[in-house]
Design a protein around this motif. Structure first.
Motif, short mmCIF file in Angstrom:
data_model
loop_
_atom_site.label_atom_id
_atom_site.label_comp_id
_atom_site.label_asym_id
_atom_site.label_seq_id
_atom_site.Cartn_x
_atom_site.Cartn_y
_atom_site.Cartn_z
N GLY A 179 0.62 -1.41 0.17
CA GLY A 179 -0.20 -0.01 0.08
C GLY A 179 0.75 1.30 -0.03
O GLY A 179 0.38 2.51 0.18
N ALA A 180 2.18 1.06 -0.20
CA ALA A 180 2.81 2.15 -0.24
C ALA A 180 2.66 3.33 -1.32
O ALA A 180 2.72 4.51 -1.09
N ALA A 181 2.38 2.80 -2.65
CA ALA A 181 2.35 3.67 -3.62
C ALA A 181 0.91 4.32 -3.53
O ALA A 181 0.41 5.51 -3.74
N GLU A 182 -0.26 3.83 -2.72
CA GLU A 182 -1.52 4.50 -2.39
C GLU A 182 -1.30 5.47 -1.37
O GLU A 182 -1.93 6.63 -1.47
N GLU A 183 -0.34 5.35 -0.43
CA GLU A 183 -0.19 6.35 0.72
C GLU A 183 0.61 7.53 -0.36
O GLU A 183 0.26 8.50 0.28
N ARG A 184 1.30 7.08 -0.99
CA ARG A 184 2.05 8.20 -1.73
C ARG A 184 1.17 8.97 -2.45
O ARG A 184 1.39 10.10 -2.55
N SER A 185 0.27 8.50 -3.13
CA SER A 185 -0.86 9.09 -4.08
C SER A 185 -1.67 10.07 -3.04
O SER A 185 -1.84 11.06 -3.39
N LEU A 186 -2.09 9.55 -2.11
CA LEU A 186 -2.68 10.27 -1.01
C LEU A 186 -1.97 11.48 -0.56
O LEU A 186 -2.57 12.60 -0.44
#
Length: 80
Positions: free
Chosen positions: A15-22
């Motif tokens: 979920g690191a990519a999702e957190e970065r996007s947020l």
């Protein structure tokens, strides 16, 4: 929305990519809000300055109208 974002398509499972996007979305939102706030502040400032300049011009116009005419000065100076 979640199914259509690039972050949900390419993830590594953590979920690191999702957190970065947020995080990027939050930073962009904060930047946009700062720009809008500065625009409003400067707009109010320049509008106030413009109104102040116009009111000074109107006051000067009224002061010029209140000056006595030269005919009145001649009448006052004449009898002395």
């Amino acid at each position: 929305l979640r199914c259509c974002t690039a972050a949900s398509v390419v993830t590594d499972g953590s979920g690191a990519a999702e957190e970065r996007s947020l995080y990027i979305m939050r930073v962009v939102q904060i930047a946009v809000m700062c720009v809008l706030a500065l625009t409003v502040v400067f707009g109010i400032f320049f509008l106030g300055c413009n109104l102040l300049i116009k009111s000074e011009g109107m006051i000067n116009f009224l002061v010029k109208d209140r000056r006595p005419s030269k005919e009145v000065e001649a009448v006052v100076v004449g009898p002395y």
